[in-house]
Design an enzyme around this catalytic site. Sequence first.
Site, PDB file in Angstrom:
ATOM      1  CB  ALA A  46      -0.937  -0.019   1.201  1.00 48.15           C
ATOM      2  CG  HIS A  47      -1.254   4.843   0.832  1.00 50.92           C
ATOM      3  ND1 HIS A  47      -2.417   5.552   0.711  1.00 50.92           N
ATOM      4  CD2 HIS A  47      -1.335   4.226   2.037  1.00 50.92           C
ATOM      5  CE1 HIS A  47      -3.155   5.386   1.778  1.00 50.92           C
ATOM      6  NE2 HIS A  47      -2.516   4.591   2.601  1.00 50.92           N
TER       7      HIS A  47
END
Length: 354
Positions: free
Chosen positions: A246-247
């Site tokens: 994820a980010h």
Amino acid sequence: MSQPVYSLKQLADFLNVEFQGNGATLLSGVEEIGEAKAAHVTFLDNEKYAKHLKSSEAGAIILSRTQFQKYRELNKNFLIVSESPSLVFQKCLELFIAPVDSGFPGIHPTAVIHPTAIIEEHVCIEPYVVICQHARIGAACHIGTGSVIGAHSSIGEHSYIYPRVVVRERVSIGKRVIIQPGAIIGSCGFGYVTSAFGQHKHLKHLGTVIIEDDVEIGANTTIDRGRFKHSIVREGSKIDNLVQIAHQVEVGQHSMVVAQAGIAGSTKIGNHVIIGGQAGVTGHICIADHVIMMAQTGVTKSITSPGIYGGAPARPYQEVHRQVAKIRNLPRLEERIASLEKLVQKLEALSEQH
């Protein structure tokens, strides 16, 4: 394409290793130790396969010097190595099984390349590739069919991008990186703000992704860009198929993430970490160097000490092992409790009689 054939002695000379046995034995292929025939080279790395040694028909068996001392009396054709038998077997694999290219050398005429893109020398760009404005493709790179390289992104020299990979805008890919088919690098992160009315508003992700040198990324893996900072996969790390990163996640140097694992946003993974298959790591935590997570581990808070962890929530392996052992004993404990209850009932009945 003719199949290469080597004698045992020729192969030993090529690999620069010692051998025991008939140096004239002809070898023309590779196979698993339990299925190898007279013309095959095989190897012993994991001792649980040693049971096949005695009955093996292999023309040559690669093993370590320690293993050779243990099994030399079997009088087989042995190639004796100082490094990992599996690594030496890989050299044989590449010797007997020739690589196959796509047959599309150079830059294919169907590729769409923006005039501002920089393409260095000895690059292969296969059919229907799209390379956007101000992208840079380093020397000796290979870009597979249907892949997209976004604007202002860069691919380091000697990298290999397989078909249908998407590298979005402003992504930096290092040298000698391998990205398998279907991977997406730099997609928007899963970031939302929920309004007072329960509506979810997406937050634009304007950060990017940095993939350092010698990283490998598996098929259909996704690595999201940061909201305003970078998502980073450090040098030498290996990411398996179907992994979600994820980010603003950082994966440290020489770490491994196995298939179907997921790492939530803003988590920092240390160096030399192994994350097992289907493991889940929550967001905004840190994982220390030299941590091993067993398959399906659920990590809900930071891990500060090296070691092996498992279970959900994650805890040291020894603790998980003890708990599993106790769970296995529950039926027996249930029987003992039932017996004790019956005994108590009898004693109570006797007590009432007196």
